[in-house]
Design a protein around this motif. Structure first.
Motif, PDB file in Angstrom:
ATOM      1  N   GLN A 197       0.838  -1.215   0.000  1.00 25.03           N
ATOM      2  CA  GLN A 197       0.000   0.000   0.000  1.00 25.03           C
ATOM      3  C   GLN A 197       0.871   1.262   0.000  1.00 25.03           C
ATOM      4  O   GLN A 197       0.543   2.244  -0.677  1.00 25.03           O
ATOM      5  CB  GLN A 197      -0.934  -0.006   1.221  1.00 25.03           C
ATOM      6  CG  GLN A 197      -1.888   1.183   1.265  1.00 25.03           C
ATOM      7  CD  GLN A 197      -2.885   1.173   0.108  1.00 25.03           C
ATOM      8  OE1 GLN A 197      -3.576   0.175  -0.105  1.00 25.03           O
ATOM      9  NE2 GLN A 197      -2.964   2.258  -0.666  1.00 25.03           N
TER      10      GLN A 197
ATOM     11  N   ASP B  10       0.613   4.080  -2.847  1.00 25.98           N
ATOM     12  CA  ASP B  10       0.396   5.514  -2.580  1.00 25.98           C
ATOM     13  C   ASP B  10       1.453   6.361  -3.289  1.00 25.98           C
ATOM     14  O   ASP B  10       1.143   7.419  -3.837  1.00 25.98           O
ATOM     15  CB  ASP B  10       0.444   5.802  -1.073  1.00 25.98           C
ATOM     16  CG  ASP B  10      -0.752   5.201  -0.339  1.00 25.98           C
ATOM     17  OD1 ASP B  10      -1.753   4.835  -0.994  1.00 25.98           O
ATOM     18  OD2 ASP B  10      -0.676   5.074   0.904  1.00 25.98           O
TER      19      ASP B  10
ATOM     20  N   GLU C 209       0.915   9.154  -6.139  1.00 31.25           N
ATOM     21  CA  GLU C 209       1.433  10.515  -5.929  1.00 31.25           C
ATOM     22  C   GLU C 209       2.248  10.961  -7.157  1.00 31.25           C
ATOM     23  O   GLU C 209       2.101  12.084  -7.642  1.00 31.25           O
ATOM     24  CB  GLU C 209       2.300  10.503  -4.656  1.00 31.25           C
ATOM     25  CG  GLU C 209       2.750  11.848  -4.143  1.00 31.25           C
ATOM     26  CD  GLU C 209       1.612  12.843  -3.990  1.00 31.25           C
ATOM     27  OE1 GLU C 209       1.827  14.013  -4.354  1.00 31.25           O
ATOM     28  OE2 GLU C 209       0.504  12.462  -3.538  1.00 31.25           O
TER      29      GLU C 209
END
Ligand code: FE
Ligand code: FE
Length: 168
Positions: free
Chosen positions: A136, A140, A144
């Motif tokens: 995870q 992320d 981003e």
């Protein structure tokens, strides 16, 4: 090897991702060198750093399972990076090429987002919470990076490409 269980499939998926990241590590310095806008160069440099950390997370996961990350080549990433490298070799307006490089990099990020999302869900299904957490974190970061690239395109690169060095 035969893929009989979800665990087998999970390991195969992770090997594929590991190969993809290794290929990205080799490609990013060429993207840095080929980019014209300084903020695009910087974004690629930063993602190179981030990618090294992502590789380490994968190595942590493999070590925990007592598995080796090698032995698979991610053909999807090979194809995406080949498209990027064709673009780098083209002659042309550097700002227009930057717009193309952003697009090529976003295709890479989206592939990774799909792959890490899949692997994270498998980890959760297998009860491997710590793996899911690591995956995870990477997911992320890829998201981003995708946003940063969109921001660069919308924040000036596409406009510069439209104006074009040669027409200005
Ligand atoms: Fe990555
Ligand atoms: Fe990435």
């Amino acid at each position: 090897m035969a893929i009989e269980t979800l665990q087998d499939l999970y390991v195969e998926e992770l090997k594929d991702i590991y190969s993809a990241e290794q290929q990205i590590l080799k490609a990013l310095p060429k993207m840095v060198a080929g980019a014209n806008h300084n903020n695009l160069k910087r974004a690629f440099e930063e993602h190179l750093e981030v990618t090294r950390g992502q590789v380490q997370r994968l190595e942590t996961i493999f070590a925990e399972m007592d598995e080796k990350p090698t032995g698979k080549k991610c053909k999807g990433m090979e194809g995406l990076l080949e498209e990027g490298s064709e673009l780098l070799k083209e002659e042309g307006d550097p700002d227009v090429k930057d717009a193309g490089l952003i697009g090529a990099a976003q295709k890479v990020e989206h592939y990774e987002i799909a792959a890490y999302g899949t692997a994270r869900n498998m980890a959760l299904q297998l009860g491997l919470e710590s793996h899911a957490e690591l995956l995870q974190q990477t997911l992320d970061e890829e998201g981003e990076t995708d946003k940063i690239l969109t921001g660069l395109a919308e924040g000036g690169v596409n406009k510069d490409a439209l104006i074009g060095r040669r027409n200005s």
